[in-house]
Design a protein around this motif. Structure first.
Motif, short mmCIF file in Angstrom:
data_model
loop_
_atom_site.label_atom_id
_atom_site.label_comp_id
_atom_site.label_asym_id
_atom_site.label_seq_id
_atom_site.Cartn_x
_atom_site.Cartn_y
_atom_site.Cartn_z
N CYS A 158 0.84 -1.19 0.00
CA CYS A 158 0.00 0.00 0.00
C CYS A 158 0.88 1.25 0.00
O CYS A 158 1.86 1.32 0.75
CB CYS A 158 -0.91 -0.01 1.22
SG CYS A 158 -1.91 1.47 1.44
N TYR A 181 -3.24 6.28 -1.34
CA TYR A 181 -3.80 7.32 -0.49
C TYR A 181 -2.94 8.58 -0.57
O TYR A 181 -1.72 8.52 -0.41
CB TYR A 181 -3.86 6.88 0.98
CG TYR A 181 -4.75 5.69 1.23
CD1 TYR A 181 -6.13 5.84 1.39
CD2 TYR A 181 -4.21 4.41 1.30
CE1 TYR A 181 -6.95 4.74 1.61
CE2 TYR A 181 -5.03 3.30 1.52
CZ TYR A 181 -6.39 3.47 1.68
OH TYR A 181 -7.20 2.39 1.90
N ILE A 270 -4.55 1.94 8.81
CA ILE A 270 -4.39 1.11 7.61
C ILE A 270 -3.50 -0.10 7.91
O ILE A 270 -3.77 -1.22 7.48
CB ILE A 270 -3.79 1.94 6.45
CG1 ILE A 270 -4.74 3.09 6.06
CG2 ILE A 270 -3.51 1.06 5.24
CD1 ILE A 270 -6.10 2.65 5.59
N ASP A 273 -5.29 -2.82 9.56
CA ASP A 273 -6.45 -3.29 8.78
C ASP A 273 -7.77 -2.70 9.26
O ASP A 273 -8.84 -3.33 9.14
CB ASP A 273 -6.53 -4.83 8.79
CG ASP A 273 -5.27 -5.48 8.23
OD1 ASP A 273 -4.75 -4.97 7.22
OD2 ASP A 273 -4.81 -6.48 8.79
N SER A 279 -9.56 4.69 10.59
CA SER A 279 -8.24 5.22 10.28
C SER A 279 -8.24 6.75 10.33
O SER A 279 -7.31 7.37 10.86
CB SER A 279 -7.79 4.72 8.90
OG SER A 279 -7.69 3.31 8.89
#
Length: 319
Positions: A158, A181, A270, A273, A279
């Motif tokens: 990620c 993101y 994040i 999870d 978040s």
């Protein structure tokens, strides 16, 4: 698995006047210095949140570099990947705070970041590929950002990107690599999309402009102080608003570092999870703690602050 953080590591100098600032003259006040840099701050925050991190960056072969490395080692942050440069001095960030303890102006001397180049990223590619999250920021050179994103493309890693400033966020205009993101404040967003008169509540315009110009950025998180947080999913064209409880002016000691703390809290979610709501809630709580601290990374920050749900009191899906 760890979070790999790539970017600025420097010394911060902050000056705060005892009274309203008078320009073009000396102002009695307090000058404070500490280790800083967006990436170093995020690494420090995540360390306090018990997230394992690898920090990638460069310091000079000088006294400031020694101070920073000694502190990082004390924090037990992995410094094995940090380069020591004989060509540049350690980066320095100088900020002047106004009477509300918010940044009035700052100067960033970050020429040393040129030493984070494509060859440096290639050397550490395997570590990045074995990370759960890779954090990048706009202090990095565009070719380094693009190359790192290319390495991570089609993997489960990620990517989180931070805008840093109104000027530096413009580097994203020439980036085509996929970013999971992007975190930035509303002022940085207006600079990025060149819409200085945009209203924060005009989320439909934000959604339209951003989806057309930046299809490679999958999720957008926009902070705007006490006005709240907007989350935009670029793939589903879905927008959500999160309210933020106002922090009293009398409680704010130093606004510097609050943005880095928000990003760190978000990454914490994040990494563990958590869903987007949780978040962002973590990010809001981390920022609130930091606003009330004289330090860029608050001593009070820990996982314990996430135990009670109070930061994002109102969450709305916007059509």
């Amino acid at each position: 698995m760890s979070v790999s953080i790539i970017g600025g590591i420097n010394i911060d100098f902050k000056g705060s006047s005892y009274q309203k600032l008078s320009l073009k003259t000396s102002n009695p006040g307090r000058i404070f210095y500490s280790s800083g840099g967006v990436s170093r701050n995020v690494a420090h925050n995540l360390c306090k949140l018990e997230v394992p991190v690898n920090l990638f960056g460069v310091v000079g072969n000088d006294v400031f570099g020694e101070i920073i490395l000694a502190e990082l080692n004390t924090l037990k942050i992995n410094t094995n990947f940090i380069k020591i440069s004989d060509n540049y001095r350690t980066g320095v960030y100088l900020a002047i705070l106004d009477q509300k303890k918010d940044m009035l102006v700052s100067i960033s001397d970050m020429e040393i970041i040129k030493e984070i180049n494509v060859n440096y990223i290639e050397k550490h590619k395997d570590t990045l590929l074995h990370s759960k999250i890779v954090f990048l920021e706009a202090n990095l050179e565009p070719q380094v950002i693009e190359y790192t994103l290319k390495i991570l493309e089609n993997t489960d890693v990620c990517t989180v990107f931070n805008a840093v400033s109104n000027q530096k966020v413009k580097k994203l205009k020439n980036i085509i690599g996929k970013i999971d993101y992007l975190t930035l404040n509303f002022s940085e967003l207006k600079s990025l999309i060149e819409q200085e008169n945009l209203n924060f509540s005009d989320y439909k315009s934000i959604q339209k402009i951003f989806s057309e110009e930046f299809p490679n950025i999958f999720n957008l998180i926009i902070t705007n102080g006490e006005e709240g947080v907007l989350f935009f999913n670029n793939q589903l064209k879905k927008t959500e608003f999160f309210s933020v409880e106002k922090v009293k002016d009398s409680e704010i000691i130093d606004a510097n570092g609050a943005g880095d703390a928000f990003t760190s809290g978000f990454i914490y979610g994040i990494y563990n999870d958590a869903d987007i709501e949780k978040s962002i809630e973590y990010g809001i709580k981390a920022a609130r703690i930091t606003l009330k601290s004289p330090k860029t990374v608050a001593d009070e920050l820990s996982c314990k602050i996430f135990g009670v749900r109070s930061g994002a009191r109102d969450r709305r899906s916007l059509p």
